[in-house]
Each structure stands twice: as C-alpha cells, then as structure tokens.
Design an enzyme around this catalytic site. Structure first.
Site, mmCIF file in Angstrom:
data_model
loop_
_atom_site.group_PDB
_atom_site.id
_atom_site.type_symbol
_atom_site.label_atom_id
_atom_site.label_comp_id
_atom_site.label_asym_id
_atom_site.label_seq_id
_atom_site.Cartn_x
_atom_site.Cartn_y
_atom_site.Cartn_z
ATOM 1 N N ASN A 12 9.952 -9.159 -9.766
ATOM 2 C CA ASN A 12 9.049 -8.054 -10.121
ATOM 3 C C ASN A 12 9.396 -7.372 -11.452
ATOM 4 O OD1 ASN A 12 8.479 -7.010 -6.671
ATOM 5 N ND2 ASN A 12 7.203 -8.296 -7.969
ATOM 6 N N ASP B 152 2.157 -6.391 0.456
ATOM 7 C CA ASP B 152 1.404 -6.959 -0.665
ATOM 8 C C ASP B 152 -0.040 -6.434 -0.724
ATOM 9 O OD1 ASP B 152 0.924 -8.534 -2.846
ATOM 10 O OD2 ASP B 152 0.638 -10.378 -1.714
HETATM 11 C C1 FPP Z 1 3.141 -5.911 -3.939
HETATM 12 O O1 FPP Z 1 1.796 -5.605 -4.216
HETATM 13 C C2 FPP Z 1 3.918 -4.687 -3.913
HETATM 14 C C3 FPP Z 1 5.006 -4.417 -4.689
HETATM 15 C C4 FPP Z 1 5.556 -5.375 -5.649
HETATM 16 C C5 FPP Z 1 5.690 -3.114 -4.608
HETATM 17 C C6 FPP Z 1 5.813 -2.554 -3.229
HETATM 18 C C7 FPP Z 1 6.219 -1.148 -3.350
HETATM 19 C C8 FPP Z 1 5.769 -0.149 -2.583
HETATM 20 C C9 FPP Z 1 4.867 -0.299 -1.432
HETATM 21 C C10 FPP Z 1 6.209 1.222 -2.882
HETATM 22 C C11 FPP Z 1 7.616 1.336 -2.427
HETATM 23 C C12 FPP Z 1 7.925 2.631 -1.932
HETATM 24 C C13 FPP Z 1 8.348 2.887 -0.677
HETATM 25 C C14 FPP Z 1 8.719 4.258 -0.387
HETATM 26 C C15 FPP Z 1 8.424 1.871 0.406
HETATM 27 P P1 FPP Z 1 1.169 -6.099 -5.593
HETATM 28 O O2 FPP Z 1 1.384 -5.038 -6.610
HETATM 29 O O3 FPP Z 1 1.738 -7.433 -5.936
HETATM 30 O O4 FPP Z 1 -0.344 -6.205 -5.217
HETATM 31 P P2 FPP Z 1 -1.394 -7.243 -5.838
HETATM 32 O O5 FPP Z 1 -0.953 -8.616 -5.406
HETATM 33 O O6 FPP Z 1 -2.679 -6.821 -5.221
HETATM 34 O O7 FPP Z 1 -1.354 -7.063 -7.336
#
Ligand code: FPP
Length: 242
Positions: free
Chosen positions: A70, A22
C-alpha cells in the site's frame, strides 16, 4: 424443532475471523468523494464490526489495515490512512477500561512514524490483560514479508546456538511469526467483489474458509457478517481428509 428452538441452537461463530477491508476507494468514488473519505467510512465500519464480533463471542478478529504494497499509493492517501489509525488508537487507549479489547499488531511496524509505533506499542502493552476479544491489526503487513522476518528470527537463534537448524517444524516455525499464539482463522471474508488473497495471512489460512462478498467495506453491516458466518457453517471442512 420450532423456529425458536432453531434460533437457540444457532451454532457458535468461528473463534477467529479475518477480514480484508476492501472497497473504500470505490465507495468514495461512487459518491464523488476523495479516497480518504472512503477510508474514514471504512474505519467506522471497522468499529461497528469489531463491536458486533465482541457481542456475538468472536475471540479473534484480524483486519488488513495497511499492506506492504500500500506504500505505492499517493502520499496523501497513505498519510490519511495513518492519521485514521493514529486517531483510532488514541481513542482505543482512552476507552481501554470500558471495552476490554486486546490489541495486537501483525506486520513490520518499523516503517511507521515513531508516534504511530508508540501508539501501537502502548495499545498492545496496556491491553495485554484483556481476553474478551483480541483485535489483530495488520499494519505494513505482507504475508511473505512475515514469513521472511520469521526465518530471520529463527536464523538469528541458530546463529547464537539457541536453536539447531534441524529442530524446525511447522509448529515451531509458527512461534516465529507475528501471529504466534493466535489460532488460525477459520473464516476469511473479503468484501468488494475482488476474489484474491493479496498477501494476507498465507501461512495461517491454508485451511480457512474464504467468503467473498459483493458489498463495499464501508457498507458492510452486521447482517453481512451474519451471512458470511452462515455460509461458513454450510461448508464441509475436511482438512484434507475424506
Ligand atoms: C482497501 O480499500 C483498504 C485499505 C487499503 C485501507 C484500509 C483502512 C481502513 C479501513 C482504515 C483503517 C482504520 C481503522 C481504524 C481500522 P481500497 O482503498 O483498496 O478500495 P478500492 O479497491 O475500492 O480502491
């Protein structure tokens, strides 16, 4: 005992670590970048941490890459994450013999593009003989959805006479989940300062130790993982006993 001796007797890491990756969006926002740049940096962070886990002897690493919730994000962000996953899996398929990582997928893959579904299935089948470390990608994953899908599978077995309704136990139900055969995580890490579980592995984590950390996922380093493991070793796990 000298400091060196103490280092040598450092306790083994948990065999199964689960991570809610996250903070990608906030990491990008802080830099004035689009959210997809945060996810790219998050994918890099995942590569680093997966390698480190393999090095220190973690047997299972489960990461929350995309939840059933998501899909509410913008089409641009969703397709950016899917592209990153596709690129990562292509790379993993290419480097399979070198890395010896076993890939598994938790979640309902049927909603993913046919191309991504094929990459997941190829990665899963081509890596099934590797046992050094197993990475479980949670993709279109929701813990409640996993339980409902497990109930459907069990009900289907009952309907064809393969099972009797009264046979169900916790241990048997475990075998109907996406995580069948994988031991429960001892440690769950959530970076980014948020303190909730967000539908991540509710069945499997009833006795897991949760470590919440104030670092955004793209900045998460091997030192942060060491710190989380140290915190885990300080916990007194009683599993409901005295
Ligand atoms: C949460 O951070 C993250 C996600 C919903 C996506 C996670 C995906 C990746 C790390 C890329 C995947 C690829 C690989 C190869 C593992 P957020 O977007 O909710 O962050 P925020 O809370 O700061 O908005």
């Amino acid at each position: 005992m000298s400091f060196l001796d103490r280092k040598e007797t450092k306790p083994a890491p948990p065999q199964h670590i689960a991570i809610i990756m996250d903070g990608n969006g906030r990491w990008a926002k802080k830099r004035g970048l689009p959210r997809t740049a945060g996810h790219s940096a998050g994918a890099e962070s995942f590569r680093r941490i997966a390698n480190y886990c393999r090095k220190i002897g973690v047997k299972y690493l489960t990461v929350y890459a995309f939840s059933t919730e998501n899909w509410k994000r913008s089409a641009e962000e969703v397709s950016g994450i899917m592209k990153l996953l596709g690129a990562y899996l292509k790379e993993a398929l290419r480097d399979m013999e070198k890395n010896h990582v076993r890939f598994c997928f938790f979640g309902d893959l049927s909603r993913l593009s046919p191309e991504l579904q094929k990459l997941c299935l190829d990665a899963q089948s081509r890596s099934s003989e590797y046992h050094e470390v197993q990475v479980n990608f949670c993709l279109n994953y929701g813990g409640r959805d996993e339980i409902v899908r497990g109930i459907r599978r069990f009900a289907a077995d009952v309907a064809v006479g393969k099972r009797q309704p009264e046979e169900i136990t916790e241990a048997l139900f475990d075998t109907y989940l996406d995580s069948a055969g994988v031991p429960d995580p001892e440690l769950v890490i959530r970076p980014s300062g948020e303190m909730r579980t967000s539908n991540f592995l509710p069945w499997q984590t009833v006795y897991s130790e949760f470590v919440y950390m104030n670092v955004l996922w793209p900045d998460f380093s091997s030192k942060d993982l060491d710190a989380a493991i140290e915190e885990y070793h300080r916990r007194n796990r009683r599993f409901g006993g005295a």
